[in-house]
Design a protein around this motif. Structure first.
Motif, PDB file in Angstrom:
ATOM      1  N   UNK A 133      -2.346  15.947  -7.040  1.00  0.00           N
ATOM      2  CA  UNK A 133      -3.329  15.097  -6.653  1.00  0.00           C
ATOM      3  C   UNK A 133      -2.872  14.121  -5.934  1.00  0.00           C
ATOM      4  N   UNK A 134      -3.356  13.859  -4.892  1.00  0.00           N
ATOM      5  CA  UNK A 134      -2.755  12.893  -3.593  1.00  0.00           C
ATOM      6  C   UNK A 134      -3.403  11.474  -4.048  1.00  0.00           C
ATOM      7  N   UNK A 135      -2.957  10.404  -3.413  1.00  0.00           N
ATOM      8  CA  UNK A 135      -3.663   9.088  -3.897  1.00  0.00           C
ATOM      9  C   UNK A 135      -3.137   8.033  -2.932  1.00  0.00           C
ATOM     10  N   UNK A 136      -4.095   7.057  -3.122  1.00  0.00           N
ATOM     11  CA  UNK A 136      -3.704   5.627  -2.083  1.00  0.00           C
ATOM     12  C   UNK A 136      -3.888   4.700  -3.182  1.00  0.00           C
ATOM     13  N   UNK A 137      -3.024   3.870  -3.225  1.00  0.00           N
ATOM     14  CA  UNK A 137      -2.808   2.599  -4.278  1.00  0.00           C
ATOM     15  C   UNK A 137      -2.445   1.456  -3.345  1.00  0.00           C
ATOM     16  N   UNK A 138      -3.397   0.440  -3.675  1.00  0.00           N
ATOM     17  CA  UNK A 138      -2.916  -0.972  -2.982  1.00  0.00           C
ATOM     18  C   UNK A 138      -2.536  -1.954  -4.165  1.00  0.00           C
ATOM     19  N   UNK A 180       0.799  -1.089   0.217  1.00  0.00           N
ATOM     20  CA  UNK A 180       0.018  -0.104   0.151  1.00  0.00           C
ATOM     21  C   UNK A 180       0.902   1.332   0.055  1.00  0.00           C
ATOM     22  N   UNK A 181       0.387   2.197  -0.790  1.00  0.00           N
ATOM     23  CA  UNK A 181       1.286   3.471  -0.771  1.00  0.00           C
ATOM     24  C   UNK A 181       0.083   4.628  -0.875  1.00  0.00           C
ATOM     25  N   UNK A 239       3.191   2.551   2.996  1.00  0.00           N
ATOM     26  CA  UNK A 239       2.454   2.645   4.223  1.00  0.00           C
ATOM     27  C   UNK A 239       2.232   1.080   4.913  1.00  0.00           C
ATOM     28  N   UNK A 240       2.386   0.304   3.856  1.00  0.00           N
ATOM     29  CA  UNK A 240       1.821  -1.416   4.145  1.00  0.00           C
ATOM     30  C   UNK A 240       2.575  -2.265   3.391  1.00  0.00           C
ATOM     31  N   UNK A 241       3.044  -3.513   4.045  1.00  0.00           N
ATOM     32  CA  UNK A 241       3.305  -4.587   3.169  1.00  0.00           C
ATOM     33  C   UNK A 241       2.579  -5.775   3.961  1.00  0.00           C
ATOM     34  N   UNK A 242       1.693  -6.464   3.285  1.00  0.00           N
ATOM     35  CA  UNK A 242       1.099  -7.498   4.060  1.00  0.00           C
ATOM     36  C   UNK A 242       0.340  -6.622   5.426  1.00  0.00           C
ATOM     37  N   UNK A 243       0.447  -7.568   6.405  1.00  0.00           N
ATOM     38  CA  UNK A 243       0.151  -6.944   7.516  1.00  0.00           C
ATOM     39  C   UNK A 243       1.148  -6.068   8.450  1.00  0.00           C
ATOM     40  N   UNK A 244       2.113  -5.908   7.955  1.00  0.00           N
ATOM     41  CA  UNK A 244       3.229  -4.939   8.501  1.00  0.00           C
ATOM     42  C   UNK A 244       2.857  -3.513   7.927  1.00  0.00           C
ATOM     43  N   UNK A 245       2.828  -2.606   9.258  1.00  0.00           N
ATOM     44  CA  UNK A 245       2.601  -1.382   8.891  1.00  0.00           C
ATOM     45  C   UNK A 245       3.619  -0.284   9.078  1.00  0.00           C
TER      46      UNK A 245
END
Length: 284
Positions: free
Chosen positions: A171-176, A77-78, A206-212
């Motif tokens: 523009x701000x974004x969130x990508x999974x 997640x980014x 912000x995240x890799x799998x369950x690691x934050x």
């Protein structure tokens, strides 16, 4: 931030250590720093972050290095920022802007709609300024030598691509997304879809799998965990080569951009003089 202390870690047996990578550090820089600071014999990272990205970098030590491939394969997640209306060869701030186009005519609805084709299983071409190998060489080595090369597209999965702020030109974004997805390429492709160009100006993993990243140590935290040296123990000081760039946040890359822009303007000026045309007229 993690609540663990050094007493909670057994690096020789194996640990998964979460780091919040600082801006302009390479992933290898972080691995080397942690290895030397905590005197870890066996250590590696589970997924590279570009120098201009910050956020979660997972380090594995000891027997946990066997889990690196498993961690790398997990969902990422980014969050970050794209700038519309300008492109760069690297698709981010590492290189100078090479083209500008109008963007103010775009509506929020048009920009949001342009993200929809990028959700799902898509074909994506990595940037030339990347660690992809071409005939045994890293693509960024070819790019930084001013050479061209063809990079093959690959299949990636983007589960979420949402815009969290639109204040043009930003523009701000969130990508999974899946492993192997280049957010810089997503910026490039979105800019093409909108017809105005775009590049990445900020990126946080912000995240890799369950690691934050919220559970990650900073390098300052790691430095505080440094075990004391034995009495009388010394270590030779390694001097940084005088030719090495000074990584000072975005100032380092801003200097690169300024140099590249000045060189381009000088080249255009010389070309215009050689053709007997005023520089302003040649640029029209």
């Amino acid at each position: 931030m993690s609540t663990k202390t050094l007493a909670d870690f057994d690096f020789e047996t194996g640990e998964v250590l979460l780091l919040d990578k600082p801006l302009t550090w390479t992933s290898f820089d972080v691995v080397r720093k942690v290895k030397n600071t905590l005197r870890i014999k066996k250590i590696g990272h589970a997924g590279t972050l570009d120098p201009l990205a910050t956020g979660l970098l997972i380090l594995c030590t000891g027997k946990k290095t066997k889990e690196i491939d498993l961690i790398q394969a997990q969902e990422k997640e980014y969050t970050g920022t794209f700038r519309l209306g300008e492109t760069t060869p690297s698709f981010d701030l590492e290189t100078a802007v090479d083209m500008a186009r109008p963007y103010s005519h775009l509506t929020d609805a048009e920009i949001t709609a342009a993200t929809l084709p990028f959700v799902g299983t898509i074909q994506q071409t990595p940037p030339l300024f990347s660690a992809v190998k071409i005939d045994g060489k890293r693509a960024y080595e070819i790019a930084r030598n001013g050479q061209e090369a063809e990079i093959k597209s690959k299949t990636v999965d983007i589960k979420v691509f949402e815009l969290t702020r639109i204040e043009l030109p930003e523009i701000d974004f969130r990508v999974v997304c899946s492993k192997g997805t280049y957010i810089r390429s997503l910026a490039r492709d979105l800019g093409v879809a909108l017809g105005c160009g775009a590049h990445l100006t900020r990126l946080v993993r912000s995240r890799i799998g369950e690691y934050r990243v919220e559970d990650a140590f900073s390098l300052e935290d790691i430095q505080a965990l440094r075990p004391p040296r034995a009495e009388g123990e010394t270590r030779p000081r390694t001097e940084r080569p005088s030719t090495a760039p000074n990584r000072a946040g975005l100032q380092y890359f801003a200097a690169l951009q300024a140099d590249a822009l000045a060189a381009k303007e000088n080249q255009e000026h010389q070309a215009a003089e050689g053709a007997g045309t005023p520089p302003a007229a040649a640029a029209e």
